[in-house]
Design a protein around this motif. Sequence first.
Motif, short mmCIF file in Angstrom:
data_model
loop_
_atom_site.label_atom_id
_atom_site.label_comp_id
_atom_site.label_asym_id
_atom_site.label_seq_id
_atom_site.Cartn_x
_atom_site.Cartn_y
_atom_site.Cartn_z
N PHE A 26 0.82 -1.00 0.09
CA PHE A 26 0.01 0.07 -0.19
C PHE A 26 0.79 1.13 0.04
O PHE A 26 2.30 1.21 0.24
N TRP A 29 0.88 4.95 1.66
CA TRP A 29 0.23 5.75 2.62
C TRP A 29 0.37 7.37 2.24
O TRP A 29 0.96 7.63 1.36
N TYR A 83 -1.90 -1.95 5.88
CA TYR A 83 -2.84 -0.86 6.04
C TYR A 83 -3.67 -1.01 7.01
O TYR A 83 -4.18 -1.96 7.23
#
Length: 215
Positions: free
Chosen positions: A30, A32, A41
């Motif tokens: 992922f 951020w 996450y």
Amino acid sequence: MEKSVSTNEKAVAERLLQAKAIRLNVRQPFTWSSGWTSPIYCDNRKVLGHPYIRDFIKSELCNVVFARFPEAALLAGVATAGIPWGAMVADQLKLPYVYVRSKPKEHGLGQQIEGYFEPERPVVVMEDLISTGKSSLQVVEVLRQAGLDVIGLVSIFNYDFAAARTAFQQAGVPYISLSDYPTLISLALEKKLVNPEEEAVLLNWSEDPANWKGM
């Protein structure tokens, strides 16, 4: 960071996984908001949609505040994700409650702390998640500038970064999390959500998250 005597870190981690509040993916990581690439996450807002898990987390937060910070006379939620948890805990413990905006309101009275409070009261900050600790400690500073005595911070989950431990220590703020990253990864391996190779990658990420680029 202190370990809470009144909570089960593994049970909390298991419920966060059940609610899909935490997702792990080492092969398709992922991104951020900070720009970091991450194999995990966490969105604890998901828990709000699961009444029984929500009630369990609320009870655990209440236990920590009651046991570790009995002198608390005010709770302060961190906008936005910490607001509902702080409100629920304040209601259960019958404590006054405020929440702190990320920046002062741009109209009206221009307040950053919303709600009634009396100066010099011992306050516990309620947060959903700690990563680097930067945003949480900004809230601490806002409360201190308003004349409040911040005696601690309680969160649901903590990535357990060394940078956060250092920042909280330097700020003189004791903090307690219901569960943390090492506990979660251990549970994920136990439940075969990750294999040993992926576990090693996950643990490696937590040592230097800002520079991790994936497998």
